[in-house]
Design a protein around this motif. Structure first.
Motif, mmCIF file in Angstrom:
data_model
loop_
_atom_site.group_PDB
_atom_site.id
_atom_site.type_symbol
_atom_site.label_atom_id
_atom_site.label_comp_id
_atom_site.label_asym_id
_atom_site.label_seq_id
_atom_site.Cartn_x
_atom_site.Cartn_y
_atom_site.Cartn_z
ATOM 1 N N SER A 133 -2.231 1.017 -6.587
ATOM 2 C CA SER A 133 -3.427 0.755 -7.399
ATOM 3 C C SER A 133 -3.111 1.060 -8.850
ATOM 4 C CB SER A 133 -4.600 1.643 -6.948
ATOM 5 O OG SER A 133 -4.920 1.391 -5.611
ATOM 6 N N ASP A 193 -17.813 -1.978 -3.408
ATOM 7 C CA ASP A 193 -17.440 -1.465 -4.722
ATOM 8 C C ASP A 193 -17.264 -2.599 -5.733
ATOM 9 O OD1 ASP A 193 -17.620 1.097 -3.871
ATOM 10 O OD2 ASP A 193 -15.597 1.688 -4.484
ATOM 11 N N GLY A 207 -8.130 -0.437 -7.390
ATOM 12 C CA GLY A 207 -8.221 0.197 -6.077
ATOM 13 C C GLY A 207 -8.249 1.703 -6.265
ATOM 14 N N PRO A 208 -8.250 2.462 -5.180
ATOM 15 C CA PRO A 208 -8.270 3.925 -5.263
ATOM 16 C C PRO A 208 -7.076 4.419 -6.079
ATOM 17 C CG PRO A 208 -8.558 3.194 -2.988
ATOM 18 C CD PRO A 208 -8.168 1.994 -3.782
ATOM 19 N N GLN A 245 -12.693 -7.204 -3.241
ATOM 20 C CA GLN A 245 -13.525 -6.770 -4.366
ATOM 21 C C GLN A 245 -13.956 -7.967 -5.220
ATOM 22 O OE1 GLN A 245 -12.306 -2.118 -5.150
ATOM 23 N NE2 GLN A 245 -11.405 -3.648 -6.485
ATOM 24 N N ARG A 270 0.825 -1.207 0.000
ATOM 25 C CA ARG A 270 0.000 0.000 0.000
ATOM 26 C C ARG A 270 0.857 1.255 0.000
ATOM 27 N NH1 ARG A 270 -4.017 -2.230 4.633
ATOM 28 N NH2 ARG A 270 -2.658 -4.027 4.524
ATOM 29 N N GLU A 325 -13.086 2.310 -11.083
ATOM 30 C CA GLU A 325 -12.317 2.517 -9.848
ATOM 31 C C GLU A 325 -13.104 2.018 -8.647
ATOM 32 O OE1 GLU A 325 -10.930 6.514 -9.310
ATOM 33 O OE2 GLU A 325 -10.051 6.098 -7.340
ATOM 34 N N GLY A 326 -12.442 1.282 -7.769
ATOM 35 C CA GLY A 326 -13.066 0.805 -6.536
ATOM 36 C C GLY A 326 -12.308 1.315 -5.331
ATOM 37 N N ASN A 327 -12.744 0.915 -4.149
ATOM 38 C CA ASN A 327 -12.099 1.356 -2.898
ATOM 39 C C ASN A 327 -11.499 0.182 -2.135
ATOM 40 O OD1 ASN A 327 -14.358 0.075 -2.082
ATOM 41 N ND2 ASN A 327 -15.202 1.764 -0.865
ATOM 42 N N TYR A 328 -11.309 -0.946 -2.808
ATOM 43 C CA TYR A 328 -10.743 -2.166 -2.215
ATOM 44 C C TYR A 328 -11.708 -2.863 -1.260
ATOM 45 C CZ TYR A 328 -5.967 -1.617 -4.072
ATOM 46 O OH TYR A 328 -4.865 -1.533 -4.882
#
Lengths: 350, 350
Positions: free
Chosen positions: B201, B233, B194-195, B258, B156, B226-229
């Motif tokens: 991401s 989403d 991810g974001p 996800q 991350r 696009e997702g937020n993990y």
């Protein structure tokens, strides 16, 4: 931060108690964030503590008390959602008390357990939370001999012990799960139990029997399968149930890992959940809400169990008595999307 | 156990080094279970150590060295399989060194992080493993100022830092996942990232683009969501992809949580995996093998990352240099049952 290293004249607990006009037990309660002290008294003691830099140097405080400021959590494996839930609750509870949490995984290896035990005695941990089946290496006996405070957590354990334990209402959970399926209209309900030499596996089965008997439904031994609490047995025993001449319309599993196995077996056969088969689990570990469809299950209050066990342990460390040596927290039904009424014509796969 | 409390004349590390005819660095390596010492020399030093009761009282040893014998692992939440995998590896590595592992969860609360930091400085932990996005409260800066050894773990994080970090080959993972789908015959491949403010991401997305470009497949911005993990989403963006006039035949998601959302959305629409839609995840957290069907995913070597980060930290604590300040371990494809060739006639749900 310069303040941190100040070592000059601090009051002892006895002096603070005298200054505040309370007992040392009351000071201890405030220091250990335990209940049973009125708000005003607590505030007065806290002011005294702060004025005298009593908790600023936490390590020093614990050393002065002959304590390490650290608590050990002993578990079998760092894998399952079960242990993670408990650990979560322990962390929550320790955040306030300021104790550090040392986590130790035994991997069910007796040598590793002995090594931990030696190090424990060596380093004077303040107390221990045990998340192990009690059979292991006599750890509880060793801790009792050494006068180390501990609390045993978990539903995997025997409820009839002489030391402090915390669990949940397993029998009731088994009853509730089965009763939920009956209330939806199911009459042929399969169960995949845990290992039946464990009291708590038998407690789930006894709850299942109780619910069927109360509803006047006969118990069919062909619908009772024994598992080992792992995914593989969930798969295998689902096929055992499906391959019967008169398969069940619903399956209750002893834990969520086995429920995941049931899902995989049903997916292979293209049997839809809950349309063609209802499934209910036990534990409510973290991934159950992520399953497709989300699993209806019996919630064990893992976080609360971890929190309460820690509270019990902190009382023991502070030399305070427990209200009860064995506590069971309530299980509860969590309805998600894996159970529904059975089809009018029961499923037949033969 | 009586032996444990014996405090009589022990040799110092310098004396043991002299006795064995080696440098103190070599003795330190043996004490800290680090590589780089021949088997015979190691055995000789170990004999000397044992004869002189050097490691028997571990706490005393650490005190003498001005060390606490304890390592802190700081994480955001005690929830995900990602953190659990890392912790597993850390435990493995510490089992031999004899350090205790203190686990601290910040819950992304800055006050909690500050509190931890204060306690850390107070109690002189030997070193810290950080499993946090680096943006948080300048923890790395604070640790550097205080000269506390630490290693930051995780994908991350930004790879361009001045302090020791360990990660995995994320860009390559994104490439490998996409390439796997292409090799099965897919041409319309959706991605739920991810974001996109996080470098890692974007690294996954860049790997996806690279694989498509190499295969001569045009990039369709409509297939990039696009997702937020998080699970939610995964569900939402799957519906976004399905509701297109020309939906994809495969979906690559930035992490496994996800992917679980993708599974739920597809289950709702009764779209079979992998028959009607291939799905590939990223991380290979512990529940991926429990999904129905078991998820094909990109394995991050979490346990190995935890182990290696711990090894790096122990070297830093022992005052030894690191081979490299930033290490990336290799991601790899884990083929399970969620990917297959697309149907001849691509799925259309409109």
């Amino acid at each position: 931060m310069a303040q941190e290293s100040k070592q000059s004249k601090r009051l002892t607990m006895v002096e603070i108690a005298k200054e505040a006009g309370v007992s040392t037990t009351t000071v201890s309660k405030v220091l250990n964030q335990l209940p049973g002290v009125g708000a005003q008294t607590r505030a007065r003691i806290q002011r005294l503590i702060e004025q005298n830099d009593y908790v600023q140097n936490h390590a020093a405080r614990h050393l002065r008390k002959g304590q390490s400021g650290s608590i050990d959590l002993v578990i079998m494996r760092l894998e399952g959602g079960y242990d993670l839930g408990i650990m979560h609750g322990v962390q929550d509870a320790l955040e306030e008390s300021g104790h550090r949490l040392t986590v130790f995984a035994t991997h069910e290896n007796e040598d590793t357990e002995r090594l931990w035990l030696r190090r424990l005695l060596d380093r004077s941990t303040d107390g221990v939370l045990l998340l192990l089946p009690y059979e292991r290496v006599g750890i509880p006996n060793a801790l009792m001999e050494q006068n180390i405070p501990f609390v045993a957590i978990g539903d995997r354990n025997e409820p009839t012990t002489t030391f402090p334990t915390i669990g949940s209402t397993i029998w009731l959970g088994g009853y509730t799960a089965t009763e939920h399926l009956i209330s939806l209209g199911h009459r042929r309900i399969g169960i995949i139990t845990g290992p039946l030499h464990l009291t708590t596996s038998r407690a789930r089965l006894a709850g299942y029997r109780e619910a069927l008997e109360r509803a006047g439904i006969g118990i069919d031994p062909a619908l009772i399968c024994e598992g080992n609490y792992l995914l593989g047995d969930g798969i295998k025993q689902t096929f055992t149930l499906l391959n019967q001449p008169d398969p069940p319309t619903a399956i209750f599993t002893g834990n969520d890992a086995q429920a995941a196995g049931v899902y995989q077996a049903l997916y292979k056969r293209n049997i839809r959940i809950p349309d063609d088969m209802s499934v209910i689990g036990f534990d409510d570990v973290m991934y159950t809400a992520q399953m497709a469809p989300p699993l209806t299950t019996i919630h064990q209050p893992l976080i609360e169990m971890g929190r309460m066990a820690t509270g019990m342990l902190l009382r023991l460390i502070a030399g305070l008595p427990l209200d009860s040596n064995h506590v069971e927290l309530s299980t509860s039904l969590v309805v998600r999307e894996s159970c529904a009424a059975p089809r009018t014509h029961p499923l037949s796969t033969t």
